[in-house]
Write a protein that holds these residues in place. Structure first.
Motif, short mmCIF file in Angstrom:
data_model
loop_
_atom_site.label_atom_id
_atom_site.label_comp_id
_atom_site.label_asym_id
_atom_site.label_seq_id
_atom_site.Cartn_x
_atom_site.Cartn_y
_atom_site.Cartn_z
N PHE A 1 0.81 -1.21 0.00
CA PHE A 1 0.00 0.00 0.00
C PHE A 1 0.85 1.27 0.00
O PHE A 1 2.04 1.25 0.31
CB PHE A 1 -0.90 0.02 1.25
CG PHE A 1 -1.82 -1.14 1.37
CD1 PHE A 1 -3.11 -1.10 0.84
CD2 PHE A 1 -1.42 -2.30 2.03
CE1 PHE A 1 -3.96 -2.18 0.96
CE2 PHE A 1 -2.28 -3.37 2.16
CZ PHE A 1 -3.55 -3.32 1.62
N ASP A 2 0.18 2.38 -0.32
CA ASP A 2 0.70 3.73 -0.10
C ASP A 2 2.04 3.96 -0.79
O ASP A 2 2.95 4.54 -0.20
CB ASP A 2 0.81 3.99 1.41
CG ASP A 2 0.86 5.49 1.72
OD1 ASP A 2 0.31 6.27 0.94
OD2 ASP A 2 1.46 5.85 2.75
N GLY B 1 1.87 11.94 5.24
CA GLY B 1 1.61 10.98 6.31
C GLY B 1 0.16 10.80 6.67
O GLY B 1 -0.17 9.93 7.48
N ASP B 2 -0.73 11.58 6.08
CA ASP B 2 -2.14 11.52 6.44
C ASP B 2 -3.01 10.79 5.43
O ASP B 2 -4.21 10.61 5.66
CB ASP B 2 -2.69 12.94 6.63
CG ASP B 2 -2.00 13.69 7.75
OD1 ASP B 2 -1.64 13.02 8.75
OD2 ASP B 2 -1.81 14.91 7.63
N LYS C 1 -8.10 6.80 -3.92
CA LYS C 1 -6.69 7.17 -3.99
C LYS C 1 -5.82 6.09 -3.38
O LYS C 1 -4.75 5.76 -3.91
CB LYS C 1 -6.44 8.50 -3.27
CG LYS C 1 -4.96 8.91 -3.24
CD LYS C 1 -4.74 10.20 -2.48
CE LYS C 1 -5.26 11.38 -3.25
NZ LYS C 1 -4.88 12.67 -2.59
N GLN C 2 -6.25 5.51 -2.27
CA GLN C 2 -5.46 4.45 -1.63
C GLN C 2 -5.39 3.21 -2.51
O GLN C 2 -4.34 2.54 -2.57
CB GLN C 2 -6.06 4.12 -0.27
CG GLN C 2 -5.87 5.23 0.76
CD GLN C 2 -6.71 5.05 2.00
OE1 GLN C 2 -7.60 4.18 2.06
NE2 GLN C 2 -6.48 5.88 3.00
N LYS C 3 -6.46 2.90 -3.22
CA LYS C 3 -6.41 1.78 -4.15
C LYS C 3 -5.51 2.08 -5.33
O LYS C 3 -4.81 1.19 -5.84
CB LYS C 3 -7.82 1.43 -4.63
CG LYS C 3 -8.69 0.76 -3.58
CD LYS C 3 -9.98 0.20 -4.15
CE LYS C 3 -10.73 -0.62 -3.11
NZ LYS C 3 -11.94 -1.28 -3.66
#
Length: 363
Positions: free
Chosen positions: A204-205, A254-255, A267-269
């Motif tokens: 992720f991320d 970081g958020d 957005k995370q996907k």
């Protein structure tokens, strides 16, 4: 740096099956606590398999001595500790609402030993050992150990935070560095390395700091399929050695990272990749980033989150994005496609919104 191996047991040597010659993990010998530790030089790559098993032996022995056996009470983590035994609620608990319940799940419950690359915070053998459970349809199939070994020099940003963070496994590196890792899975009851017909991991991320600094990437070998969203920010590049590199394409902070591997924003996907390995006993990948002052943190779960996680919106659960699944031609010829797991249903793709299981269609 030194590593350790359990001294030879004196009995049953002629009956073992060469899983791990000359060690206390041979059929039943793992329970002989009188075996001594002897110092060895850092293992070569040919000795990596034996060293990995020795690492597990030490972790298991420590677990018995500290907890009175695997079935006993676990020590609660101390304040500020990130690699002590953690209650299972820190890893997603399967229930009837789990959108990924039909897929195999390797839940990471706690960290038994954290000394990846010999960088601590624990002392002793090199490596990172997770205690976990394999589950299908919410039912535990086997208790396992996920062992990660560094096969190249490792430069962490903060060794104490390597292990588990919330519902994710996590490994961090300094800016401008990379580390090559070997993943393997062992049965906690038999201590035998497992042959896996399939296992998915999601990372992720994947993002970068301002001005393109510390641009993250994941490089993987031997995977069967790689899945990205249709509008992924992650760039996939095929390499001449049969590997593929998945590189961040956008700046993050970081958020904006995920808190739940099964409830992700669009957005995370778009900043995640799901990799599937088939018919393997171990696999290799590399975590790295471009130069910069910031440490980078890689989070992962042993689940196909892009295949099945809900899509979170400000208004509730939204439709899942279209996915692009790429088959690795370097290994496809030797891989038998696993049969789909019964009872798995995807969210309808023509839903405008999904609320409590109800599909609200557009007009």
């Amino acid at each position: 740096m030194t590593t350790y191996s359990l001294a030879p047991c004196r009995e049953e040597l002629e009956h073992h099956d060469n899983l791990m010659p000359d060690s206390c993990l041979e059929d039943g010998c793992m329970h002989h606590h009188h075996c001594l530790l002897q110092s060895l030089s850092r293992p070569t790559r040919r000795q990596g398999f034996k060293a990995g098993l020795s690492l597990i032996a030490l972790a298991v022995l420590a677990s018995f001595l500290k907890r009175g056996g695997f079935a006993g009470n676990q020590t609660q983590p101390t304040e500020g500790s990130t690699h002590s035994s953690v209650d299972a609620v820190t890893q997603l608990q399967l229930d009837n609402l789990d959108p990924c319940r039909g897929y195999p799940n390797l839940m990471l419950d706690s960290v038994l030993h954290s000394n990846l690359g010999g960088q601590g915070p624990d002392t002793g053998p090199e490596g990172l050992v997770f205690a976990g459970r394999e589950a299908i349809q919410g039912n535990t199939v086997d208790e396992v150990l996920l062992v990660i070994n560094a096969t190249s020099p490792y430069f962490p940003g903060e060794p104490k935070t390597v292990g588990i963070s919330g519902k994710f496994g996590t490994i961090n590196i300094n800016g401008g560095t990379h580390v090559k890792l070997k993943f393997s899975i062992f049965s906690r009851h038999t201590m035998r390395q497992q042959f896996k017909e399939r296992q998915e991991f999601t990372f992720f991320d994947l993002d970068m700091a301002p001005r393109g600094e510390t641009m993250e990437y994941v490089k993987a070998w031997g995977f069967h399929t790689a899945t990205l969203t249709e509008h992924s920010e992650v760039l996939m590049t095929s390499n001449n050695d049969g590997s593929a590199t998945f590189t961040a394409g956008q700046e993050g902070n970081g958020d904006d990272g995920p808190e739940d591997p099964l409830m992700l924003t669009m957005k995370q996907k778009n900043r995640a990749v799901t990799l599937e390995w088939s018919n393997f006993t171990e696999f290799e990948l590399e975590l790295g980033c471009s130069s910069g002052w910031h440490s980078r943190y890689f989070t992962f779960v042993a689940r196909p989150s892009l295949w099945c996680a809900h899509t979170s919106t400000p208004f509730g659960i939204g439709p899942n994005p279209k996915l692009n699944k790429t088959v690795n031609s370097a290994v496809a010829a030797s891989v038998r496609t696993p049969a789909p797991v019964a009872g798995v249903t995807e969210q309808p793709r023509n839903c405008l919104l999904v609320i409590f299981g109800w599909c609200i269609q557009g007009w």
